[in-house]
Design a protein around this motif. Structure first.
Motif, short mmCIF file in Angstrom:
data_model
loop_
_atom_site.label_atom_id
_atom_site.label_comp_id
_atom_site.label_asym_id
_atom_site.label_seq_id
_atom_site.Cartn_x
_atom_site.Cartn_y
_atom_site.Cartn_z
N VAL A 188 6.15 7.75 1.88
CA VAL A 188 5.31 7.28 2.97
C VAL A 188 6.21 6.69 4.05
N ALA A 189 5.81 6.91 5.31
CA ALA A 189 6.48 6.29 6.45
C ALA A 189 5.42 5.91 7.47
N VAL A 190 5.77 4.92 8.30
CA VAL A 190 4.86 4.47 9.35
C VAL A 190 5.57 4.64 10.68
N GLN A 191 4.87 5.24 11.62
CA GLN A 191 5.44 5.52 12.95
C GLN A 191 4.68 4.75 14.02
N ARG A 192 5.45 4.15 14.94
CA ARG A 192 4.86 3.53 16.12
C ARG A 192 5.70 3.92 17.34
N ASP A 193 5.01 4.37 18.39
CA ASP A 193 5.67 4.71 19.66
C ASP A 193 6.87 5.64 19.45
N GLY A 194 6.75 6.59 18.54
CA GLY A 194 7.79 7.58 18.35
C GLY A 194 8.84 7.23 17.34
N ASP A 195 8.91 5.94 16.87
CA ASP A 195 9.93 5.54 15.90
C ASP A 195 9.30 5.34 14.52
N LEU A 196 10.10 5.60 13.48
CA LEU A 196 9.68 5.31 12.10
C LEU A 196 10.02 3.84 11.82
N VAL A 197 9.00 2.99 11.85
CA VAL A 197 9.25 1.55 11.68
C VAL A 197 9.28 1.14 10.22
N GLY A 255 -1.69 3.53 18.19
CA GLY A 255 -0.56 4.43 18.18
C GLY A 255 0.13 4.56 16.85
N THR A 256 -0.34 3.85 15.80
CA THR A 256 0.28 3.93 14.48
C THR A 256 -0.08 5.24 13.79
N VAL A 257 0.93 5.89 13.20
CA VAL A 257 0.73 7.14 12.45
C VAL A 257 1.34 6.95 11.07
N VAL A 258 0.57 7.27 10.05
CA VAL A 258 1.04 7.17 8.68
C VAL A 258 1.44 8.56 8.21
N TRP A 259 2.74 8.67 7.73
CA TRP A 259 3.26 9.93 7.23
C TRP A 259 3.23 9.90 5.70
N SER A 260 2.78 11.00 5.11
CA SER A 260 2.79 11.10 3.65
C SER A 260 3.36 12.45 3.27
N LEU A 261 4.45 12.44 2.48
CA LEU A 261 5.11 13.67 2.05
C LEU A 261 4.92 13.86 0.55
N THR A 262 4.57 15.10 0.14
CA THR A 262 4.45 15.44 -1.28
C THR A 262 5.24 16.70 -1.52
N GLU A 263 6.14 16.67 -2.52
CA GLU A 263 6.96 17.84 -2.79
C GLU A 263 6.10 19.00 -3.28
N LEU A 277 0.83 -1.20 0.00
CA LEU A 277 0.00 0.00 0.00
C LEU A 277 0.86 1.25 0.00
N ALA A 278 1.93 1.22 0.78
CA ALA A 278 2.80 2.38 0.87
C ALA A 278 3.48 2.67 -0.44
N ARG A 279 3.96 1.60 -1.11
CA ARG A 279 4.66 1.80 -2.37
C ARG A 279 3.75 2.33 -3.46
N PRO A 327 13.87 7.46 15.83
CA PRO A 327 12.81 8.45 16.11
C PRO A 327 12.60 9.35 14.92
N TRP A 328 11.36 9.78 14.74
CA TRP A 328 11.01 10.60 13.58
C TRP A 328 11.75 11.93 13.56
N GLU A 329 12.22 12.41 14.73
CA GLU A 329 12.85 13.73 14.80
C GLU A 329 14.14 13.82 13.99
N VAL A 330 14.76 12.64 13.63
CA VAL A 330 16.05 12.69 12.91
C VAL A 330 15.91 13.29 11.52
N GLY A 331 14.70 13.34 10.99
CA GLY A 331 14.52 13.87 9.64
C GLY A 331 14.28 15.37 9.61
N PHE A 332 14.34 16.07 10.76
CA PHE A 332 14.01 17.49 10.80
C PHE A 332 15.08 18.27 11.57
#
Length: 653
Positions: free
Chosen positions: A22-31, A103-111, A14-16, A52-57
């Motif tokens: 797309v990224a999936v986050q659980r408990d603060g980490d990008l799994v 606790g799952t969060v789906v991240w979606s980035l679009t340029e 689905l992500a591809r 942790p997701w913070e490494v990308g910012f």
């Protein structure tokens, strides 16, 4: 840290298949992180997935993303623009989705922009790239009114403070003309209300802002005009600052300045009156000069001085200024004729005399005269000495802020000074006048008696003389029919005395020196403007005689003495010519002495220091005044030398 194998194939497929990264986050980490997500972020995939997701910012951008995560968890979804990568990173569109409650969060980035675009957080990008709400939010934090008026005469912008100040809503302000916020009588002073904007200069003005309730709030307006380079339209941008507090401070400073000027003038009156007292000693010219100077000062519109009448409850005018018709007398007993008279009555009849104030701008009749127009405040100043009030100074003024606490204090000092003048004038009349009133009192044994009169003796003790001392009064007493030692013991047992001393000692007569503290009968009589002439006590009771000037308030003197010593009753009142004075009159020989020289000389004379053989030594005279023996000798030598010089060599040859 969660492993990548925990993500199902379905999630990966689905992500591809989704556009962007797309990224999936659980408990603060990008799994799980897709290659596109890593590319957009600008970080290697292996440095993102499992961390942790913070490494990308960048650190300064993390708080905004964290706030977006909180919003997504609360609402299920968040979408907005963020910046990724380093300091020269890209601005991208981020969508955060929370599909379930695990606790799952789906991240979606679009340029949405290119790398190396607008600099991060520059002021220009904030104002031009964001919503106009940001500009309004920034200007609404200003504590002053901010506005923009177009060349069509309407508001193009206003901040929140305008609504808070006026009480109108945003919608109401949008429908209103700027002129409606300014009083009509001030329209011409506000740039942009009546003139063409393009002709206005930058300037600062003081005008009022009208609220929805009709209140006028003073503001200081400052502004500038500018032209839109694209449309060519003119605008007036201004700031209005509330200056209510500043005007109040300026008003307070003005009032303090006026009060200081009044106090300076009152102090000048005190100084000038004191000079008159020293130079003339005549109360009539002093009081008239005081009234004239008070009115000439422009701080007071009128002035009136009244003195108590003997045996009545009235004040009789002795001086006045500023009236069309002077009121000769004012009653101070019973019911007052008007509010102003009541103010005067309170001032002269109070147990603790103090300046009394009456304020009433509507008063048009003051002291029975037609000169009261414009008088807003009246002060009644008691002329007192000790606890005796000899008269009253009345001042009227049109100043609305007159008679402050400091001004009343200065007037109180003036009242004490004038009271001392009247007291001195009555004392002078008593000593050097042509006639006096003699008041005879008695007190029966067993009653609380004044002075030494409570002593239980078989003989008679009489007052021969008295001198004021450092601790009270030094009394010289003669004793008949009883031994001086026994009389001294009886006095000490019945009366609060500092000490007693036998001057001459006989078997049934002699003389005593007694030091009594204040207050005593002598203090009460002196304070009432009278003199204790005689006093004695015998087996049947006590008797003392008081002398007062013929124009004194006899009833006041009697009431004062009886109030201080309830055991005393008035037996008789008679008028007679005074006995020849035992001291010189004004400007006489004794006036050449200092007060201490005169006290010591009188005490030495009363104690028998000049008798032969001497009845008292210099040491004994010194003890009565708590002075050193050499000091007493010096006072005696200088005092006697001055008297002999005046008698034997008046021309100083």
């Amino acid at each position: 840290m969660a492993g990548r194998d925990e993500i199902s194939v379905d999630w990966r497929e689905l992500a591809r298949s989704m556009p962007g990264g797309v990224a999936v986050q659980r408990d603060g980490d990008l799994v799980y992180v897709t290659p596109q997500f890593a590319e957009i972020v600008g970080t290697a995939r292996e440095d993102l997935q499992g961390y942790p997701w913070e490494v990308g910012f960048e650190p300064r951008r993390i708080e905004k993303v964290r706030a977006a995560l909180d919003a997504a968890r609360a609402d299920g979804r968040w979408q907005g623009d963020v910046w990724v990568g380093g300091t020269d990173g890209d601005r991208v569109e981020l969508t955060l989705s929370v599909p379930d409650e695990d606790g799952t969060v789906v991240w979606s980035l679009t340029e949405s922009g290119s790398r190396g675009g607008t600099e991060w957080a520059s002021p220009e990008s904030l104002l031009l790239g964001e919503s106009p709400r940001l500009l309004r939010s920034v200007l609404s934090t200003v504590d002053d009114v901010v506005y923009v008026i177009g060349d069509d005469g309407r508001f193009w912008f206003w901040n929140e403070h305008l609504a808070e100040t006026t009480g109108y809503s945003y919608e109401e302000i949008g429908e209103m003309s700027p002129r409606e916020f300014i009083p009509e009588d001030q329209h011409e002073y506000v740039p942009g209300l009546l003139q063409a904007i393009e002709s206005l200069d930058d300037r600062r003005v003081r005008v009022d802002i009208l609220t929805a309730d009709g209140e006028r709030i003073p503001h200081e307006f400052s502004g500038t005009s500018f032209e839109d380079p694209e449309t060519g339209r003119s605008f007036r941008c201004g700031i209005a600052r509330d200056i209510s507090d500043r005007l109040e401070r300026e008003g307070k400073i003005r009032r303090q300045r006026d009060e200081l000027a009044a106090l300076n003038r009152i102090n000048a009156l005190l100084f000038e009156t004191t000079q008159e007292v020293i130079q003339t000693g005549n109360k009539g010219p002093i009081m008239q000069a005081l009234c004239e100077q008070a009115v000439a000062s422009e701080f007071y519109s009128c002035a009136w001085v009244g003195q108590r009448e003997r045996g009545t409850g009235r004040l009789t005018r002795v001086a006045s200024e500023g009236f069309e018709g002077d009121r000769e007398r004012i009653r101070t007993d019973g019911t007052a004729d008007c509010d102003v008279h009541e103010t005067i009555r309170r001032a002269v009849n109070a147990d603790d005399p103090e300046v009394s104030i009456h304020r009433d701008p509507s008063t048009r009749q003051w002291l029975g005269t037609a000169g009261g127009e414009g008088i807003e405040s009246v002060a009644a100043v008691p002329l007192d000495h000790g606890d005796v009030v000899y008269g009253c100074l009345v001042l009227g003024t049109g100043r609305s802020n007159a008679f402050t606490s400091r001004e009343r204090t200065a007037l109180s000092v003036l009242g004490h000074l004038l009271g001392t003048v009247l007291h001195a004038a009555r004392t002078q009349k008593l000593v050097f006048g042509t006639s006096v009133v003699e008041l005879e009192f008695e007190a029966t044994r067993g009653e609380p008696l004044p002075l030494f009169l409570g002593a239980d003796v078989d003989g008679t003790i009489s007052l021969e003389g008295s001198v004021p001392g450092s601790e009270g009064w030094v009394l010289y007493l003669s004793v008949e029919g009883v031994g001086p030692d026994a009389a001294a013991d009886a006095i000490r047992a019945a009366t609060a005395v500092e000490r007693t001393r036998v001057i001459t000692d006989g078997s049934a007569s002699g003389r005593l020196e007694v030091v009594v503290p204040s207050p005593s009968l002598l203090d009460a009589v002196t304070a009432a403007g009278a003199t204790l002439r005689e006093a004695s006590v015998g087996p049947d009771g006590a008797r003392f005689v008081v002398e007062a000037p013929v124009d004194a308030d006899i009833s006041h003197i009697v009431d004062h003495i009886v109030e201080e010593f309830p055991g005393a009753d008035l037996l008789a009142t008679r008028e007679r010519d005074p006995e020849p004075a035992t001291i010189a009159g004004p400007d006489g020989i004794l006036d050449e002495l200092t007060p201490r020289q005169r006290e010591v000389l009188e005490a030495a004379y009363q104690a028998g220091y000049f008798d032969w053989p001497r009845e008292s030594t210099a040491e004994e005279v010194a003890e009565a005044f708590e002075l050193a023996r050499p000091t007493v000798h010096a006072h005696l030598r200088k005092g006697v030398s001055r008297i002999l010089t005046e008698l034997l060599d008046p021309d100083g040859r």
